[in-house]
Design a protein around this motif. Structure first.
Motif, PDB file in Angstrom:
ATOM      1  N   HIS A 119       5.032   7.683  -7.232  1.00 45.13           N
ATOM      2  CA  HIS A 119       5.064   6.268  -7.608  1.00 45.13           C
ATOM      3  C   HIS A 119       4.024   6.048  -8.711  1.00 45.13           C
ATOM      4  O   HIS A 119       2.935   6.631  -8.659  1.00 45.13           O
ATOM      5  CB  HIS A 119       4.685   5.373  -6.426  1.00 45.13           C
ATOM      6  N   LEU A 120       4.332   5.199  -9.662  1.00 40.38           N
ATOM      7  CA  LEU A 120       3.371   4.905 -10.734  1.00 40.38           C
ATOM      8  C   LEU A 120       2.577   3.649 -10.350  1.00 40.38           C
ATOM      9  O   LEU A 120       3.162   2.661  -9.902  1.00 40.38           O
ATOM     10  CB  LEU A 120       4.106   4.672 -12.058  1.00 40.38           C
ATOM     11  N   ILE A 121       1.242   3.718 -10.508  1.00 31.15           N
ATOM     12  CA  ILE A 121       0.415   2.535 -10.207  1.00 31.15           C
ATOM     13  C   ILE A 121      -0.462   2.177 -11.406  1.00 31.15           C
ATOM     14  O   ILE A 121      -0.546   2.929 -12.372  1.00 31.15           O
ATOM     15  CB  ILE A 121      -0.490   2.757  -8.962  1.00 31.15           C
ATOM     16  N   ASP A 122      -1.133   1.054 -11.278  1.00 35.14           N
ATOM     17  CA  ASP A 122      -2.111   0.538 -12.242  1.00 35.14           C
ATOM     18  C   ASP A 122      -1.502   0.278 -13.631  1.00 35.14           C
ATOM     19  O   ASP A 122      -1.716   1.031 -14.575  1.00 35.14           O
ATOM     20  CB  ASP A 122      -3.318   1.480 -12.366  1.00 35.14           C
ATOM     21  N   PHE A 123      -0.804  -0.829 -13.718  1.00 32.55           N
ATOM     22  CA  PHE A 123      -0.177  -1.215 -14.983  1.00 32.55           C
ATOM     23  C   PHE A 123      -1.015  -2.244 -15.752  1.00 32.55           C
ATOM     24  O   PHE A 123      -0.482  -3.018 -16.534  1.00 32.55           O
ATOM     25  CB  PHE A 123       1.244  -1.732 -14.723  1.00 32.55           C
ATOM     26  N   GLY A 124      -2.338  -2.204 -15.511  1.00 29.11           N
ATOM     27  CA  GLY A 124      -3.230  -3.146 -16.185  1.00 29.11           C
ATOM     28  C   GLY A 124      -3.173  -3.032 -17.699  1.00 29.11           C
ATOM     29  O   GLY A 124      -3.441  -3.988 -18.418  1.00 29.11           O
ATOM     30  N   LEU A 125      -2.845  -1.851 -18.208  1.00 29.55           N
ATOM     31  CA  LEU A 125      -2.756  -1.670 -19.668  1.00 29.55           C
ATOM     32  C   LEU A 125      -1.310  -1.440 -20.110  1.00 29.55           C
ATOM     33  O   LEU A 125      -1.048  -1.033 -21.242  1.00 29.55           O
ATOM     34  CB  LEU A 125      -3.607  -0.465 -20.113  1.00 29.55           C
ATOM     35  N   VAL A 166       0.863   8.134  -7.588  1.00 28.55           N
ATOM     36  CA  VAL A 166       0.626   8.310  -6.151  1.00 28.55           C
ATOM     37  C   VAL A 166       1.802   9.068  -5.545  1.00 28.55           C
ATOM     38  O   VAL A 166       2.958   8.737  -5.800  1.00 28.55           O
ATOM     39  CB  VAL A 166       0.493   6.928  -5.455  1.00 28.55           C
ATOM     40  N   MET A 167       1.481  10.094  -4.755  1.00 26.49           N
ATOM     41  CA  MET A 167       2.526  10.897  -4.132  1.00 26.49           C
ATOM     42  C   MET A 167       2.774  10.353  -2.721  1.00 26.49           C
ATOM     43  O   MET A 167       1.886  10.373  -1.877  1.00 26.49           O
ATOM     44  CB  MET A 167       2.087  12.361  -4.052  1.00 26.49           C
ATOM     45  N   VAL A 168       3.961   9.858  -2.501  1.00 28.55           N
ATOM     46  CA  VAL A 168       4.308   9.286  -1.196  1.00 28.55           C
ATOM     47  C   VAL A 168       5.286  10.212  -0.496  1.00 28.55           C
ATOM     48  O   VAL A 168       6.301  10.615  -1.076  1.00 28.55           O
ATOM     49  CB  VAL A 168       4.927   7.875  -1.356  1.00 28.55           C
ATOM     50  N   GLN A 169       4.943  10.530   0.743  1.00 32.42           N
ATOM     51  CA  GLN A 169       5.780  11.444   1.513  1.00 32.42           C
ATOM     52  C   GLN A 169       7.090  10.763   1.893  1.00 32.42           C
ATOM     53  O   GLN A 169       7.078   9.621   2.356  1.00 32.42           O
ATOM     54  CB  GLN A 169       5.026  11.807   2.783  1.00 32.42           C
ATOM     55  N   ASP A 170       8.185  11.480   1.683  1.00 31.26           N
ATOM     56  CA  ASP A 170       9.502  10.932   2.017  1.00 31.26           C
ATOM     57  C   ASP A 170       9.627  10.767   3.536  1.00 31.26           C
ATOM     58  O   ASP A 170       9.160  11.618   4.291  1.00 31.26           O
ATOM     59  CB  ASP A 170      10.579  11.900   1.503  1.00 31.26           C
ATOM     60  N   PHE A 176       0.844  -1.195   0.000  1.00 31.93           N
ATOM     61  CA  PHE A 176       0.000   0.000   0.000  1.00 31.93           C
ATOM     62  C   PHE A 176       0.877   1.242   0.000  1.00 31.93           C
ATOM     63  O   PHE A 176       1.807   1.354   0.801  1.00 31.93           O
ATOM     64  CB  PHE A 176      -0.902   0.009   1.252  1.00 31.93           C
ATOM     65  N   LEU A 177       0.591   2.154  -0.895  1.00 28.33           N
ATOM     66  CA  LEU A 177       1.343   3.406  -0.942  1.00 28.33           C
ATOM     67  C   LEU A 177       0.454   4.497  -0.366  1.00 28.33           C
ATOM     68  O   LEU A 177      -0.563   4.836  -0.953  1.00 28.33           O
ATOM     69  CB  LEU A 177       1.692   3.764  -2.387  1.00 28.33           C
ATOM     70  N   GLY A 178       0.820   4.989   0.778  1.00 29.09           N
ATOM     71  CA  GLY A 178      -0.057   5.996   1.382  1.00 29.09           C
ATOM     72  C   GLY A 178       0.721   7.171   1.913  1.00 29.09           C
ATOM     73  O   GLY A 178       1.902   7.060   2.202  1.00 29.09           O
ATOM     74  N   SER A 179       0.024   8.289   2.021  1.00 29.73           N
ATOM     75  CA  SER A 179       0.607   9.492   2.597  1.00 29.73           C
ATOM     76  C   SER A 179      -0.511  10.263   3.247  1.00 29.73           C
ATOM     77  O   SER A 179      -1.669  10.063   2.912  1.00 29.73           O
ATOM     78  CB  SER A 179       1.190  10.376   1.519  1.00 29.73           C
ATOM     79  N   GLN A 180      -0.143  11.108   4.150  1.00 28.45           N
ATOM     80  CA  GLN A 180      -1.185  11.884   4.811  1.00 28.45           C
ATOM     81  C   GLN A 180      -1.381  13.231   4.134  1.00 28.45           C
ATOM     82  O   GLN A 180      -0.565  14.116   4.274  1.00 28.45           O
ATOM     83  CB  GLN A 180      -0.819  12.108   6.284  1.00 28.45           C
ATOM     84  N   LEU A 181      -2.447  13.361   3.403  1.00 32.59           N
ATOM     85  CA  LEU A 181      -2.869  14.693   2.958  1.00 32.59           C
ATOM     86  C   LEU A 181      -4.096  15.004   3.804  1.00 32.59           C
ATOM     87  O   LEU A 181      -4.927  14.139   4.017  1.00 32.59           O
ATOM     88  CB  LEU A 181      -3.237  14.695   1.475  1.00 32.59           C
ATOM     89  N   PRO A 182      -4.220  16.258   4.283  1.00 35.58           N
ATOM     90  CA  PRO A 182      -5.244  16.533   5.277  1.00 35.58           C
ATOM     91  C   PRO A 182      -6.670  16.223   4.819  1.00 35.58           C
ATOM     92  O   PRO A 182      -7.489  15.808   5.605  1.00 35.58           O
ATOM     93  CB  PRO A 182      -5.088  18.037   5.538  1.00 35.58           C
ATOM     94  N   ASP A 183      -6.938  16.365   3.540  1.00 33.87           N
ATOM     95  CA  ASP A 183      -8.334  16.288   3.101  1.00 33.87           C
ATOM     96  C   ASP A 183      -8.657  15.001   2.365  1.00 33.87           C
ATOM     97  O   ASP A 183      -9.604  14.903   1.641  1.00 33.87           O
ATOM     98  CB  ASP A 183      -8.627  17.470   2.173  1.00 33.87           C
ATOM     99  N   ASN A 184      -7.822  13.980   2.533  1.00 37.91           N
ATOM    100  CA  ASN A 184      -8.053  12.871   1.623  1.00 37.91           C
ATOM    101  C   ASN A 184      -7.807  11.473   2.184  1.00 37.91           C
ATOM    102  O   ASN A 184      -7.223  10.641   1.506  1.00 37.91           O
ATOM    103  CB  ASN A 184      -7.204  13.104   0.364  1.00 37.91           C
ATOM    104  N   ASN A 185      -8.267  11.225   3.380  1.00 36.75           N
ATOM    105  CA  ASN A 185      -8.194   9.872   3.935  1.00 36.75           C
ATOM    106  C   ASN A 185      -6.824   9.221   3.827  1.00 36.75           C
ATOM    107  O   ASN A 185      -6.720   8.013   3.670  1.00 36.75           O
ATOM    108  CB  ASN A 185      -9.179   8.947   3.201  1.00 36.75           C
ATOM    109  N   GLY A 186      -5.802  10.014   3.833  1.00 38.46           N
ATOM    110  CA  GLY A 186      -4.471   9.421   3.795  1.00 38.46           C
ATOM    111  C   GLY A 186      -4.023   8.959   2.429  1.00 38.46           C
ATOM    112  O   GLY A 186      -2.956   8.402   2.291  1.00 38.46           O
TER     113      GLY A 186
END
Ligand code: AMP
Length: 255
Positions: free
Chosen positions: A184-190, A170-174, A110-120
């Motif tokens: 990070h690049l996600i969703d390589f289905g295509l 996806v922007m991941v906080q350092d 899971f690639l996550g970061s804390q942005l205040p308005d967006n559920n992490g």
């Protein structure tokens, strides 16, 4: 969202693996879970680590045998691609944890970061919105240069994304810097292997359109920074890199 799909996935995973729905797209339904697919449950004692489960639902309009073959092919295809991309120096994609091609499920870091308005969770689109009061600040500039570098590394290695929107970055906080972001690049289905300038030009064009449509007032500068980062990767490879870059930019401007 159809409860039926959630039930199918929950049933297959058993109640021991609780899931939370994150998103439903045409091709895939995405969940998070705190349970690792094969490590013991107490390996995540604090319950902080999350994993992504990406499930490709059955399509009722397809013949069941064809449907199963397609699900298997796409699930395996995305997994193989991610596993290869993960090994490329400097490229940031989620780590593949497990693949169950028969049930159409892949497990990812899971690639996550804390942005205040967006559920992490923060993709590039949210990140740019979040910065709209000061759209050209240095953090935005540095982050967009890095976005361009990620695409540059992907293309230089002859891979293409196939659906490069600002939601698939996806922007991941350092870990070391509060306001340092690692795209990070996600969703390589295509996605896939390609050395064609046309395919690479389309990736860049799709991202440019996505940025123009959601951040039109600032898009010229944003795209310029992305292209600057992209070019840096090619320029590091001397005359060959410069030549390839020229062809690609020509193609990008033609698209
Ligand atoms: P996808 O079908 O791969 O585009 O995933 C759909 C959505 O699930 C994305 O837009 C993200 O919100 C979320 N997502 C997918 N993969 C990840 C990941 N590895 N880490 C965090 N969120 C993810």
């Amino acid at each position: 969202m159809s409860q039926e799909i959630i039930d199918i996935v929950q049933n297959y995973l058993t109640p021991n693996i609780p899931i939370t729905l994150v998103s439903q797209g045409a091709e895939a339904v995405v969940f998070t879970t705190h349970v690792h697919p094969y490590l013991p449950q107490d390996s995540n004692k604090t319950g902080e680590t999350k994993y992504i489960i990406k499930y490709r639902p059955h399509k009722k309009y397809r013949h069941p045998v064809i449907d199963q073959q397609l699900t298997k092919k796409r699930t395996l295809g995305e997994s193989r691609l991610l596993a290869k991309l993960y090994q490329i120096d400097g490229l940031k994609v989620p780590k593949l944890i497990a693949c169950d091609q028969y049930n159409g499920c892949i497990w990812l870091e899971f690639l996550g970061s804390q942005l205040p308005d967006n559920n992490g969770f923060s993709n590039l689109k949210h990140f740019l919105w979040w910065n709209k009061a000061d759209p050209y600040n240095n953090v935005v500039k540095e982050s967009l240069l890095k976005v361009g570098q990620q695409i540059g590394i992907l293309h230089w290695n002859d891979y293409v994304h196939g659906d490069l929107t600002s939601s698939n970055i996806v922007m991941v906080q350092d870990k070391l810097g509060v306001n340092v972001w690692n795209p990070h690049l996600i969703d390589f289905g295509l996605g896939g292997v390609s050395n064609m300038v046309e395919d690479k030009g389309v990736d860049l064009y799709v991202l440019e359109r996505a940025i123009i449509s959601t951040h039109s007032a600032f898009s010229d500068q944003y795209v310029e920074w992305i292209m600057q980062g992209f070019s840096q990767v090619y320029e590091q490879h001397g005359a060959t890199g410069e030549k390839k870059l020229k062809e690609l930019l020509k193609r990008f401007h033609e698209v």
